[in-house]
Design a protein around this motif. Structure first.
Motif, mmCIF file in Angstrom:
data_model
loop_
_atom_site.group_PDB
_atom_site.id
_atom_site.type_symbol
_atom_site.label_atom_id
_atom_site.label_comp_id
_atom_site.label_asym_id
_atom_site.label_seq_id
_atom_site.Cartn_x
_atom_site.Cartn_y
_atom_site.Cartn_z
ATOM 1 N N ASP A 182 -9.987 -0.875 -1.119
ATOM 2 C CA ASP A 182 -9.939 -0.385 -2.675
ATOM 3 C C ASP A 182 -8.451 -0.424 -2.946
ATOM 4 O OD1 ASP A 182 -10.655 0.743 -5.392
ATOM 5 O OD2 ASP A 182 -12.609 0.563 -4.454
ATOM 6 N N ASP A 183 -8.122 0.263 -4.026
ATOM 7 C CA ASP A 183 -6.895 0.560 -4.410
ATOM 8 C C ASP A 183 -6.090 1.575 -3.494
ATOM 9 O OD1 ASP A 183 -6.483 -1.167 -6.726
ATOM 10 O OD2 ASP A 183 -7.971 0.052 -7.602
ATOM 11 N N ASP A 223 -1.245 2.433 -7.905
ATOM 12 C CA ASP A 223 -2.607 2.507 -7.177
ATOM 13 C C ASP A 223 -3.322 3.786 -7.179
ATOM 14 O OD1 ASP A 223 -3.010 -0.096 -5.925
ATOM 15 O OD2 ASP A 223 -0.967 0.445 -4.323
ATOM 16 N N LEU A 224 -2.664 4.975 -7.277
ATOM 17 C CA LEU A 224 -3.303 6.204 -7.641
ATOM 18 C C LEU A 224 -3.690 6.215 -8.949
ATOM 19 C CD1 LEU A 224 -0.546 8.747 -5.841
ATOM 20 C CD2 LEU A 224 -2.592 7.593 -4.884
ATOM 21 N N ALA A 242 -4.981 3.756 -10.605
ATOM 22 C CA ALA A 242 -6.237 3.087 -10.688
ATOM 23 C C ALA A 242 -7.545 3.711 -9.992
ATOM 24 C CB ALA A 242 -5.936 1.851 -9.879
ATOM 25 N N MET A 243 -7.219 4.888 -9.312
ATOM 26 C CA MET A 243 -8.225 5.593 -8.677
ATOM 27 C C MET A 243 -8.591 6.830 -9.662
ATOM 28 S SD MET A 243 -8.782 3.978 -5.811
ATOM 29 C CE MET A 243 -9.882 5.079 -4.937
ATOM 30 N N PRO A 270 -14.300 13.630 -4.322
ATOM 31 C CA PRO A 270 -14.565 12.208 -4.105
ATOM 32 C C PRO A 270 -15.105 11.602 -5.410
ATOM 33 C CG PRO A 270 -14.943 13.038 -2.075
ATOM 34 C CD PRO A 270 -14.817 14.070 -3.040
ATOM 35 N N LEU A 317 -13.284 10.433 -8.653
ATOM 36 C CA LEU A 317 -12.180 9.315 -8.436
ATOM 37 C C LEU A 317 -13.111 8.098 -9.024
ATOM 38 C CD1 LEU A 317 -10.634 10.391 -4.977
ATOM 39 C CD2 LEU A 317 -9.599 10.218 -7.483
ATOM 40 N N THR A 372 -13.518 3.930 -7.921
ATOM 41 C CA THR A 372 -13.046 2.779 -7.195
ATOM 42 C C THR A 372 -13.377 1.552 -7.831
ATOM 43 O OG1 THR A 372 -15.412 2.348 -6.330
ATOM 44 C CG2 THR A 372 -14.283 4.325 -5.276
ATOM 45 N N ARG A 373 -13.172 0.402 -7.036
ATOM 46 C CA ARG A 373 -13.416 -1.106 -7.716
ATOM 47 C C ARG A 373 -14.696 -1.465 -8.046
ATOM 48 N NH1 ARG A 373 -8.894 -4.585 -4.424
ATOM 49 N NH2 ARG A 373 -6.999 -3.481 -5.290
ATOM 50 N N ALA A 374 -15.542 -0.585 -7.143
ATOM 51 C CA ALA A 374 -17.175 -0.828 -6.956
ATOM 52 C C ALA A 374 -17.688 -0.111 -8.067
ATOM 53 C CB ALA A 374 -17.736 -0.574 -5.830
ATOM 54 N N MET A 383 -12.455 0.461 -11.585
ATOM 55 C CA MET A 383 -11.070 0.374 -12.147
ATOM 56 C C MET A 383 -10.296 -0.148 -11.072
ATOM 57 S SD MET A 383 -9.138 3.373 -14.443
ATOM 58 C CE MET A 383 -9.291 4.735 -13.269
ATOM 59 N N ILE A 384 -9.423 -0.911 -11.728
ATOM 60 C CA ILE A 384 -8.252 -1.649 -10.698
ATOM 61 C C ILE A 384 -6.965 -1.602 -11.679
ATOM 62 C CG2 ILE A 384 -8.973 -3.985 -11.621
ATOM 63 C CD1 ILE A 384 -8.398 -4.769 -8.679
ATOM 64 N N SER A 444 -15.903 -6.384 -5.618
ATOM 65 C CA SER A 444 -16.411 -4.998 -5.173
ATOM 66 C C SER A 444 -17.505 -4.570 -6.067
ATOM 67 C CB SER A 444 -15.236 -4.204 -5.350
ATOM 68 O OG SER A 444 -14.122 -4.608 -4.605
#
Lengths: 336, 336
Positions: free
Chosen positions: A27-28, B72-73, B75-76, B140, B143, B145-147, B223-224, B240
């Protein structure tokens, strides 16, 4: 194979889980739930500066990159957790080369209970590896910094030093270590085995993670890993702790065969005290804790703990050689 | 100036504190007490691959290295925390050059509330920067992820894209951007200002940290960040999340002047949808959350949030161009 495909093959080999990992590579970013205190260190190995592909295998280079980073966690007394790697990949390395570097890292990660879990990859003109390691502890007080050594403390060293420097001389000598002829009169079976040990110390150093945690629990007041050499790193510890250190050179255990390598190549064996990359731990400890600490280190990693000097009020490092001579850390060749 | 002295000068400029930092730079490792959940990402920038010193200042190179890592942070949906940097320093860079790279990083670190707190330095044949960033979140589940994108979700984009790719064309064009003559008929004051904006998007990208956190709170399901280009990164999100994405090309906001740069240099402006390095965020969101999310992003960073498509059952990414044409992500030039 494209970049994405190679990344996918790398990801297959990365750790998807670990005690603190909630989301691994792919992932990112990686998600962890640390709980307690976190210790982080970054380290770089660059071709031509820290290693040569002529004398080290890719597996060994990968191992050493992770080992040098983990050694910083050992020096804090932290438990190893996660590792992240950046690879700069030159055109001549190839995908199999990348995977071989990774195999070396994964090998050491497994041996030390570290989860190699994320990374990045870039084309580059030269090979480099940048490693980030994260360690864990219950709370900040459970960790040992370079500051905190007090006058009256004993100065102790794990294992033996000089091996990595002697190994480097052997590797870069006029004859490669595969040919032991340059050892001359001591090229016996015993010497050959010792020489292999020295080359191993240079190419496959082991971070003293178990000893570091044992010393932290045993009451070490300050600790550092020996990457720059005993003289230089003792100087860092003395400076951070605002104390003086006196080291008895004769008390320092040298790796078997290292003094012989120095003598047969016309060098002063005491120069080994300035040789870097042994990744042993130098710590200060109240003298009454010495015996229990030695036993804890022996149980943790089967390693010796030797008193090599003491902590005094003042500043600087004094290394007493036999015959009443003294050596300043600056007087040593920096070998690595 | 020796390595230790330069390291000391660098340490003076590093952050000794931050909300989570217990011990900053100068020991074997940094000590933090994260509390909650940690997000970690590593990124590398290599000279000749990711930047050229001919077209970017050292300050800009430092900024961009940290920006791409922080993205990248973003995007999370994480809050930025600590950053660690490894510098590979070629002989021609000099100490002042190192400090200038660092200044660029520190500048962006301050702007984003990140503590640049540790690092390592090595001689190298070419300039490289490897950055590790650590972000924080309550748990967690906070946050993204891409999934997690679901059929029926809207596909949204922060800001405008194509600027970084157009800026790269401008920088690498037959005339450097200081001379705007190659813009020909559109070389008016307005065009010059637009062109400077495009070059800025290429050389000084901004991580969408505020927008990322706002989108996470607003209920983004996936998110990405757009580093590889809209087409390629939409593909990563689709894969993902195990969904299909349909993007309406006409709905995608392009950076002012970017289409003109493409046309005046004889390229198809739609190629901008494949251009990388914009570092905007692409997210999936239940349609009923769209309005609130757009308002949250506007309040966080004064940025627009645009619906550019939708999430469908299936796989792959379909980009619909005006006139009923379709473009596969693979059909785009990868510009960066």
């Amino acid at each position: 194979m494209g970049e994405f495909e190679l990344l996918a093959r790398i990801r297959e080999r990365l750790a998807a889980d670990g005690p603190h990992i909630r989301l691994g590579s792919g992932d990112d970013a990686t998600i962890t739930v640390p709980g307690g205190t976190t210790v982080t260190s970054v380290d770089a190995l660059v071709e031509g500066v820290h290693f040569r592909r002529e004398t080290a295998s890719l597996r060994q280079i990968g191992r050493k990159a992770l080992a040098t980073a983990l050694s910083d966690l050992a020096a804090m007394g932290a438990e190893p957790g996660e590792a992240y790697t950046v690879l700069g990949v030159p055109a001549d390395l190839g995908e199999e080369g990348c995977l071989e570097l990774l195999n070396g890292m994964i090998e050491l990660a497994r041996e030390t209970g570290t989860s190699l879990t994320g990374g990045d990859l870039s084309r580059a003109g030269e090979l480099f590896l940048a490693i980030t390691v994260v360690g864990h502890a219950a709370d900040p007080e459970a960790l040992v910094t370079r500051a905190g050594a007090r006058p009256g403390d004993a100065l102790v060293l794990t294992g033996e030093i000089g091996g990595a420097a002697a190994g480097l001389y052997a590797l870069s000598g006029p004859n490669p270590p595969a040919d032991f002829a340059f050892m001359g009169p001591i090229a016996t079976i015993k010497a050959k085995s010792a020489l292999e040990g020295l080359v191993g110390r240079q190419l496959e150093p082991r971070p003293r993670l178990g000893s570091g945690q044992a010393l932290a629990r045993a009451g070490a007041t300050a600790m550092i890993d020996l990457s720059d050499g005993l003289g230089a790193d003792a100087g860092h510890l003395a400076e951070s702790s605002e104390v003086a250190l006196r080291i008895e050179a004769k008390a320092v255990p040298l790796a078997p065969g290292s003094a012989e390598v120095m003598r047969t190549s016309g060098r002063d064996p005491w120069q080994l005290l300035g040789g870097g990359e042994d990744y042993e731990l130098l710590a200060a400890l109240p003298p009454e804790r010495l015996e229990a600490a030695a036993e804890a280190v022996r149980q943790a990693e089967g390693t010796t703990l030797t008193k090599i000097g003491e902590v005094l009020a003042g500043s600087g490092v004094e290394i007493r050689l036999p015959g009443g001579r003294f050596l300043e850390p600056e007087g040593f060749d920096q070998l690595a």
